[in-house]
Design a protein around this motif. Structure first.
Motif, short mmCIF file in Angstrom:
data_model
loop_
_atom_site.label_atom_id
_atom_site.label_comp_id
_atom_site.label_asym_id
_atom_site.label_seq_id
_atom_site.Cartn_x
_atom_site.Cartn_y
_atom_site.Cartn_z
N ALA A 89 -70.88 -3.56 -69.82
CA ALA A 89 -71.61 -4.62 -70.52
C ALA A 89 -73.11 -4.33 -70.47
N ARG A 90 -73.60 -3.92 -69.33
CA ARG A 90 -75.02 -3.54 -69.21
C ARG A 90 -75.31 -2.31 -70.06
N ALA A 91 -74.40 -1.36 -70.04
CA ALA A 91 -74.56 -0.16 -70.86
C ALA A 91 -74.71 -0.55 -72.33
N ALA A 92 -73.87 -1.47 -72.79
CA ALA A 92 -73.94 -1.90 -74.20
C ALA A 92 -75.29 -2.52 -74.51
N ARG A 93 -75.78 -3.39 -73.63
CA ARG A 93 -77.08 -4.02 -73.85
C ARG A 93 -78.19 -2.99 -73.98
N LEU A 94 -78.22 -2.05 -73.04
CA LEU A 94 -79.31 -1.07 -73.01
C LEU A 94 -79.23 -0.08 -74.17
N VAL A 95 -78.04 0.39 -74.47
CA VAL A 95 -77.89 1.34 -75.58
C VAL A 95 -78.21 0.65 -76.90
N SER A 96 -77.76 -0.58 -77.05
CA SER A 96 -78.05 -1.33 -78.28
C SER A 96 -79.54 -1.61 -78.42
N ALA A 97 -80.19 -1.98 -77.32
CA ALA A 97 -81.65 -2.22 -77.36
C ALA A 97 -82.37 -0.93 -77.75
N SER A 98 -81.93 0.18 -77.19
CA SER A 98 -82.53 1.47 -77.52
C SER A 98 -82.37 1.78 -79.00
N LEU A 99 -81.17 1.62 -79.50
CA LEU A 99 -80.92 1.92 -80.91
C LEU A 99 -81.74 1.02 -81.82
N ALA A 100 -81.84 -0.26 -81.49
CA ALA A 100 -82.63 -1.18 -82.30
C ALA A 100 -84.10 -0.77 -82.34
N MET A 101 -84.64 -0.35 -81.19
CA MET A 101 -86.04 0.09 -81.14
C MET A 101 -86.26 1.33 -81.98
N ARG A 102 -85.36 2.27 -81.88
CA ARG A 102 -85.51 3.51 -82.64
C ARG A 102 -85.37 3.25 -84.13
N GLU A 103 -84.40 2.43 -84.52
CA GLU A 103 -84.20 2.16 -85.94
C GLU A 103 -85.33 1.31 -86.52
N TRP B 292 -73.34 -5.94 -77.28
CA TRP B 292 -74.15 -5.15 -78.20
C TRP B 292 -75.20 -6.04 -78.86
N GLU B 293 -74.78 -7.21 -79.30
CA GLU B 293 -75.72 -8.14 -79.96
C GLU B 293 -76.79 -8.62 -78.98
N SER B 294 -76.41 -8.88 -77.74
CA SER B 294 -77.41 -9.34 -76.77
C SER B 294 -78.45 -8.26 -76.51
N GLY B 295 -78.07 -7.00 -76.58
CA GLY B 295 -79.03 -5.92 -76.41
C GLY B 295 -79.90 -5.72 -77.64
N ARG B 296 -79.29 -5.86 -78.80
CA ARG B 296 -80.01 -5.65 -80.06
C ARG B 296 -81.20 -6.59 -80.20
N ILE B 297 -81.10 -7.78 -79.64
CA ILE B 297 -82.18 -8.77 -79.79
C ILE B 297 -83.13 -8.81 -78.60
N LEU B 298 -82.92 -7.95 -77.61
CA LEU B 298 -83.81 -7.94 -76.44
C LEU B 298 -85.22 -7.50 -76.83
N GLU B 299 -86.19 -8.18 -76.29
CA GLU B 299 -87.58 -7.73 -76.41
C GLU B 299 -87.75 -6.52 -75.50
N ILE B 300 -88.73 -5.71 -75.81
CA ILE B 300 -88.92 -4.46 -75.08
C ILE B 300 -89.13 -4.68 -73.59
N ASP B 301 -89.94 -5.66 -73.21
CA ASP B 301 -90.18 -5.90 -71.78
C ASP B 301 -88.90 -6.31 -71.05
N ALA B 302 -88.08 -7.14 -71.70
CA ALA B 302 -86.82 -7.57 -71.10
C ALA B 302 -85.85 -6.40 -70.98
N ALA B 303 -85.81 -5.53 -71.98
CA ALA B 303 -84.93 -4.37 -71.93
C ALA B 303 -85.34 -3.44 -70.79
N VAL B 304 -86.63 -3.20 -70.65
CA VAL B 304 -87.12 -2.33 -69.57
C VAL B 304 -86.82 -2.98 -68.21
N ALA B 305 -87.04 -4.28 -68.10
CA ALA B 305 -86.73 -4.96 -66.84
C ALA B 305 -85.26 -4.83 -66.48
N ASP B 306 -84.39 -4.97 -67.47
CA ASP B 306 -82.95 -4.81 -67.25
C ASP B 306 -82.66 -3.39 -66.78
#
Length: 152
Positions: free
Chosen positions: A85-99, A132-146
């Protein structure tokens, strides 16, 4: 590393890291390389340390592209450690930032697709979609903190 000699790759990347440190380079690109080798070897602590240092320094200078790269790596580590679940959040956040920066080529997207498939196999479709959706909407600071939550 690409030739399959992890020991030699580790030695060479370690030497690059020593050179970076001697020159005062922090958060250099050698860290994800070392982290990847450590992850492949199953040395999760070393991988976490490398990825955390990379993310910490790249976040401090606001390097969004490298932050996304680091989040993807920590996501792969989370999957290997049994936290899909954590993997999904982080990978999704990464993909959203790159896209958000620019569309990815098929080659650039391939590692994300492979990770998403592996995460989906561990979570199931419904849990994958939610995480995946919870990661996609993470702000950058929250994603890094996670990503840094369990860093040394």
């Amino acid at each position: 590393h690409q030739a399959g000699d992890e020991d030699e790759a580790w030695e060479r990347w370690s030497e690059c890291r020593r050179l970076d440190e001697a020159q005062g380079i922090r958060g250099g690109h050698v860290l994800p390389g070392l982290g990847d080798i450590a992850l492949e070897r199953g040395d999760f602590d070393a991988a976490r340390e490398c990825y955390a240092q990379f993310l910490t320094h790249r976040h401090a200078i606001g390097d969004r592209w490298c932050i996304a790269w680091g989040l993807q790596r920590v996501g792969a580590l989370a999957l290997a450690e049994g936290d899909p679940a954590r993997a999904a959040r982080l990978v999704s956040a990464s993909l959203a930032m790159r896209e958000a920066a620019r569309p990815l080529s098929p080659e650039g997207r391939a590692p994300y697709d492979a990770l998403r498939q592996a995460i989906g196999e561990a979570l199931g479709a419904d849990a994958l979609a939610a995480s995946w959706e919870s990661g996609r909407i993470l702000e950058i600071d929250a994603a890094v903190a996670d990503a840094l939550a369990d860093a040394p």
